[in-house]
Scaffold this motif. Sequence first.
Motif, PDB file in Angstrom:
ATOM      1  N   UNK A   1     -21.720 -12.431  37.229  1.00  0.00           N
ATOM      2  CA  UNK A   1     -21.207 -11.486  38.227  1.00  0.00           C
ATOM      3  C   UNK A   1     -19.678 -11.536  38.249  1.00  0.00           C
ATOM      4  N   UNK A   2     -19.120 -12.731  38.227  1.00  0.00           N
ATOM      5  CA  UNK A   2     -17.654 -12.865  38.216  1.00  0.00           C
ATOM      6  C   UNK A   2     -17.062 -12.162  36.998  1.00  0.00           C
ATOM      7  N   UNK A   3     -17.648 -12.390  35.833  1.00  0.00           N
ATOM      8  CA  UNK A   3     -17.156 -11.750  34.612  1.00  0.00           C
ATOM      9  C   UNK A   3     -17.253 -10.238  34.666  1.00  0.00           C
ATOM     10  N   UNK A   4     -18.376  -9.739  35.196  1.00  0.00           N
ATOM     11  CA  UNK A   4     -18.548  -8.289  35.305  1.00  0.00           C
ATOM     12  C   UNK A   4     -17.506  -7.691  36.243  1.00  0.00           C
ATOM     13  N   UNK A   5     -17.343  -8.290  37.402  1.00  0.00           N
ATOM     14  CA  UNK A   5     -16.388  -7.763  38.385  1.00  0.00           C
ATOM     15  C   UNK A   5     -14.969  -7.780  37.807  1.00  0.00           C
ATOM     16  N   UNK A   6     -14.602  -8.858  37.146  1.00  0.00           N
ATOM     17  CA  UNK A   6     -13.245  -8.954  36.568  1.00  0.00           C
ATOM     18  C   UNK A   6     -13.009  -7.959  35.444  1.00  0.00           C
ATOM     19  N   UNK A   7     -14.088  -7.476  34.820  1.00  0.00           N
ATOM     20  CA  UNK A   7     -13.943  -6.524  33.722  1.00  0.00           C
ATOM     21  C   UNK A   7     -13.664  -5.099  34.198  1.00  0.00           C
ATOM     22  N   UNK A   8     -13.789  -4.867  35.488  1.00  0.00           N
ATOM     23  CA  UNK A   8     -13.625  -3.523  36.043  1.00  0.00           C
ATOM     24  C   UNK A   8     -12.159  -3.193  36.300  1.00  0.00           C
TER      25      UNK A   8
END
Length: 98
Positions: A11-18
Motif C-alpha cells: 500500500x505504501x509503495x502504491x500510494x507513493x507511486x501516485x
Amino acid sequence: MKTSVHVSPQVIGFVKSLSPEPLGKLARALKALAENRGNVKNLEGKLAGYSRLRVSGHRVLFREVFRSGGRRIDCVFAEKRSIVYDLFVQLTAEELGQ
C-alpha cells in the motif's frame, strides 16, 4: 476504543507511486480510517472478511482486528479500481498455493 491503522509495504509503495493530488487524497483517507471516516464497504464472496476504502478511482483493501479494548485496521492492498479485486484474489490464491 482506540483504533490504529497499519499500512502494508504494498500500500505504501502504491500510494507513493501516485501523482501529488491522488497521493494526498489517499494519505488523508488512510488517516481518517482511524476515526471511522471514509467511503467503506464490507466485501463479499471470495473477499469476505475484507472491507474496501474508496478514494476516487482507487481502492484500499483492509481487515479489522479487535483485541483487548482496541481495534487495528490492517490495510493490505491498494490498486486502481478496475483491477484491485481480481488482482488481490489472484495474489492471495497464489500465497495459499491454490
